[in-house]
Design an enzyme around this catalytic site. Structure first.
Site, PDB file in Angstrom:
ATOM      1  N   ARG A 185      32.508  42.753  40.459  1.00  0.00           N
ATOM      2  CA  ARG A 185      33.252  41.761  41.231  1.00  0.00           C
ATOM      3  C   ARG A 185      34.244  42.446  42.151  1.00  0.00           C
ATOM      4  O   ARG A 185      34.851  43.460  41.777  1.00  0.00           O
ATOM      5  CB  ARG A 185      34.012  40.817  40.291  1.00  0.00           C
ATOM      6  CG  ARG A 185      33.194  39.625  39.844  1.00  0.00           C
ATOM      7  CD  ARG A 185      33.945  38.765  38.837  1.00  0.00           C
ATOM      8  NE  ARG A 185      35.322  38.463  39.200  1.00  0.00           N
ATOM      9  CZ  ARG A 185      36.120  37.679  38.499  1.00  0.00           C
ATOM     10  NH1 ARG A 185      35.676  37.118  37.380  1.00  0.00           N
ATOM     11  NH2 ARG A 185      37.355  37.445  38.886  1.00  0.00           N
ATOM     12  N   LYS A 187      39.315  35.347  27.171  1.00  0.00           N
ATOM     13  CA  LYS A 187      39.284  33.890  27.073  1.00  0.00           C
ATOM     14  C   LYS A 187      37.847  33.362  27.019  1.00  0.00           C
ATOM     15  O   LYS A 187      37.532  32.467  26.241  1.00  0.00           O
ATOM     16  CB  LYS A 187      40.035  33.271  28.263  1.00  0.00           C
ATOM     17  CG  LYS A 187      41.496  33.644  28.347  1.00  0.00           C
ATOM     18  CD  LYS A 187      42.229  32.953  29.472  1.00  0.00           C
ATOM     19  CE  LYS A 187      41.805  33.422  30.842  1.00  0.00           C
ATOM     20  NZ  LYS A 187      42.172  34.819  31.132  1.00  0.00           N
ATOM     21  N   ARG A 206      46.778  40.854  40.318  1.00  0.00           N
ATOM     22  CA  ARG A 206      46.520  39.626  39.549  1.00  0.00           C
ATOM     23  C   ARG A 206      47.426  39.549  38.333  1.00  0.00           C
ATOM     24  O   ARG A 206      47.920  38.467  37.968  1.00  0.00           O
ATOM     25  CB  ARG A 206      45.053  39.587  39.112  1.00  0.00           C
ATOM     26  CG  ARG A 206      44.084  39.349  40.265  1.00  0.00           C
ATOM     27  CD  ARG A 206      42.658  39.711  39.888  1.00  0.00           C
ATOM     28  NE  ARG A 206      42.129  38.841  38.848  1.00  0.00           N
ATOM     29  CZ  ARG A 206      41.001  39.085  38.182  1.00  0.00           C
ATOM     30  NH1 ARG A 206      40.296  40.180  38.434  1.00  0.00           N
ATOM     31  NH2 ARG A 206      40.568  38.238  37.257  1.00  0.00           N
ATOM     32  N   ARG A 251      33.989  46.013  33.954  1.00  0.00           N
ATOM     33  CA  ARG A 251      33.133  44.822  33.906  1.00  0.00           C
ATOM     34  C   ARG A 251      32.015  44.885  34.936  1.00  0.00           C
ATOM     35  O   ARG A 251      32.204  45.355  36.052  1.00  0.00           O
ATOM     36  CB  ARG A 251      33.966  43.551  34.147  1.00  0.00           C
ATOM     37  CG  ARG A 251      34.861  43.210  32.999  1.00  0.00           C
ATOM     38  CD  ARG A 251      35.283  41.755  32.979  1.00  0.00           C
ATOM     39  NE  ARG A 251      35.957  41.281  34.180  1.00  0.00           N
ATOM     40  CZ  ARG A 251      36.710  40.184  34.209  1.00  0.00           C
ATOM     41  NH1 ARG A 251      36.876  39.465  33.113  1.00  0.00           N
ATOM     42  NH2 ARG A 251      37.291  39.799  35.327  1.00  0.00           N
ATOM     43  N   ARG A 279      47.886  27.262  35.801  1.00  0.00           N
ATOM     44  CA  ARG A 279      48.243  28.665  36.028  1.00  0.00           C
ATOM     45  C   ARG A 279      49.660  28.825  36.544  1.00  0.00           C
ATOM     46  O   ARG A 279      50.082  29.943  36.850  1.00  0.00           O
ATOM     47  CB  ARG A 279      47.273  29.294  37.035  1.00  0.00           C
ATOM     48  CG  ARG A 279      45.847  29.349  36.519  1.00  0.00           C
ATOM     49  CD  ARG A 279      44.953  30.161  37.415  1.00  0.00           C
ATOM     50  NE  ARG A 279      43.600  30.210  36.904  1.00  0.00           N
ATOM     51  CZ  ARG A 279      42.658  31.013  37.366  1.00  0.00           C
ATOM     52  NH1 ARG A 279      42.920  31.834  38.359  1.00  0.00           N
ATOM     53  NH2 ARG A 279      41.440  31.001  36.859  1.00  0.00           N
TER      54      ARG A 279
END
Length: 481
Positions: free
Chosen positions: A260, A121, A271, A232, A197
């Site tokens: 992260r 996104k 998630r 990431r 969401r």
């Protein structure tokens, strides 16, 4: 007759009401449970075949829904009826604040982007801003910006943030409304990222008139999302996000990069579970405005599909070395990712929640095109009745009250889909697949639909339809009270 009626939407003749039956699972409690299962698996086909998927608003009359389906299938629209119009199948309470008409803008002013974690996104948003000047609103940054600016709402929000508390929904919504209605957003349009969401947040936007002109839904398989998440790395100096495989950082900064805390497989799966529970909230409210985009490819390929969905000129082809695919070979080897360009789709998959109107749509499509309707609920019974070798094997399990093994069912389904009549007239598959692993089985066996029609309706409407259905045991017809 076996026909199914609905006591509100498709009432039966008065003389047969006394003999009608309610299916044991057509209750609110069981309906909610079935919807929960559906939402957990919702989007399986869209994730595998996003460029072939058309999301259709199933809330309207059968005529309106079928007209949208014909448009998605590149078929001539049905001729308008001259008889009395059919009453809407959507109770007024579920439509009063809902936007259901397909937008016809040649360029969409306000855009909502959504998709699972690591679907791309941020990359897509960055490119769209660069191309159009649209105002990117990341709800993750919105509160911090308001606090930094010292606005009255920002200062109120700061008191909650400093105390480690969630900012109240009403305050956040006021900040969001002010931003979306700011002069720059009115002038240049907005690109909303990170909100809504959940279904109740979609309703809040809709009730406040903050309806996007277009919803871009980036679809990727879960395994690819995990592969992207776990690789990431964040640069704490510049804030830039790299990926150790797909977008590697310069060697001289590798030592300072951070991971992260939630970019682990365990937290990534959690998630994704939350995402799948709420997936499709925007599509259910604004199905005619939603474009499902295959997010598995390179950033260039994904952005090109997005430009097409937004009626924007395609990006000019690059003359530099091509960017390597961001999809590991293991996740793409059996996947169909190229958009079909047929003017009429030969093989069609229809899916949607319980009571979304799949049977009615299928009946009309068969009548219009002669396509062969394959309801997987009836397939095994037909094979048993025909006495085929596979049918007789299936009968031994069915007589024992056992599930027919997946391999045997798949063989029966493959034989049916590859039968001469299906090859000649095309097939319309209904009732399968219902889970991601079943989609993969179809894909791995080359049983890929040319088009996926996804009928989207709100849960409350599904329950209203389910609870009013009545079955005629004599004719098999379904009515609605």
């Amino acid at each position: 007759t076996g026909k199914i009626y609905h006591m509100l939407f498709n009432p039966p003749p008065p003389e047969i009401v006394s003999r009608l039956e309610t299916r044991s699972d057509d209750t609110e409690e069981k309906g909610r449970a079935r919807l929960e299962v559906y939402h957990r698996n919702f989007g399986a086909a869209a994730s595998w075949w996003p460029d072939r998927t058309a999301t259709i608003n199933g809330s309207g009359t059968p005529d309106a829904v079928f007209e949208l389906g014909c448009e998605a299938l590149n078929l001539p629209r049905p001729a308008p009826k001259t008889t009395t119009a059919v009453a809407s199948t959507t109770p007024a309470s579920t439509t009063s604040t809902r936007a259901t008409t397909a937008t016809t803008h040649s360029k969409y002013h306000n855009v909502l982007i959504c998709g699972p974690p690591a679907s791309g996104k941020g990359t897509f948003a960055e490119r769209l801003v660069a191309k159009t000047g649209i105002i990117h609103i990341s709800t993750g940054d919105l509160l911090r910006e308001e606090v930094k600016k010292g606005t009255p709402e920002g200062l109120r929000a700061k008191t909650f943030m400093d105390a480690g508390q969630l900012v109240p929904q009403e305050l956040f919504l006021q900040i969001l409304k002010d931003r979306l209605k700011s002069p720059e957003c009115v002038a240049h349009g907005w690109l909303l990222d990170g909100y809504p969401r959940a279904p109740e947040q979609v309703k809040v936007l809709n009730d406040n008139g903050l309806v996007p002109d277009k919803v871009i839904l980036l679809a990727i398989p879960d395994d690819l999302a995990i592969a992207r998440l776990c690789g990431r790395r964040n640069d704490p100096v510049t804030g830039k996000i790299y990926h150790m495989l797909f977008n590697p950082p310069p060697p001289e900064i590798v030592s300072r990069l951070e991971t992260r805390s939630d970019d682990t497989e365990e937290k990534g799966r959690a998630r994704l579970e939350v995402y799948h529970r709420n997936f499709g909230a925007a599509a259910s409210w604004w199905p005619d405005r939603t474009a499902t985009i295959n997010g598995s490819g390179t950033p260039d390929a994904v952005f090109e599909l997005g430009c097409e969905a937004l009626n924007l000129p395609r990006p000019a082809p690059k003359t530099t070395t091509a960017v390597a695919s961001t999809t590991p070979a293991s996740t793409t080897s059996t996947r169909a990712t190229t958009a079909t360009t047929h003017s009429k789709y030969h093989n069609v998959l229809i899916c949607g929640p319980p009571a979304s109107g799949k049977g009615t749509f299928a009946e009309r499509l068969v009548a219009k095109t002669g396509i062969i309707h394959i309801s997987t609920g009836d397939l095994l019974r037909e094979e048993v009745k025909k006495g085929t070798p596979e049918g007789l094997r299936a009968k031994t399990f069915m007589d024992a009250g056992q599930l027919v093994p997946q391999e045997l069912f798949l063989q029966i389904l493959k034989d049916r889909l590859k039968s001469p009549e299906c090859v000649a007239h095309g097939w319309l598959l209904d009732g399968y697949p219902r889970a991601p692993e079943q989609v993969k089985v179809l894909n791995d066996n080359g049983l890929v639909p040319d088009k996926v029609i996804l009928l989207a309706i709100p849960d409350d409407l599904a329950i209203a339809r389910l609870c009013g259905r009545r079955n005629d045991p004599v004719t098999g017809k379904i009515y609605h009270m």
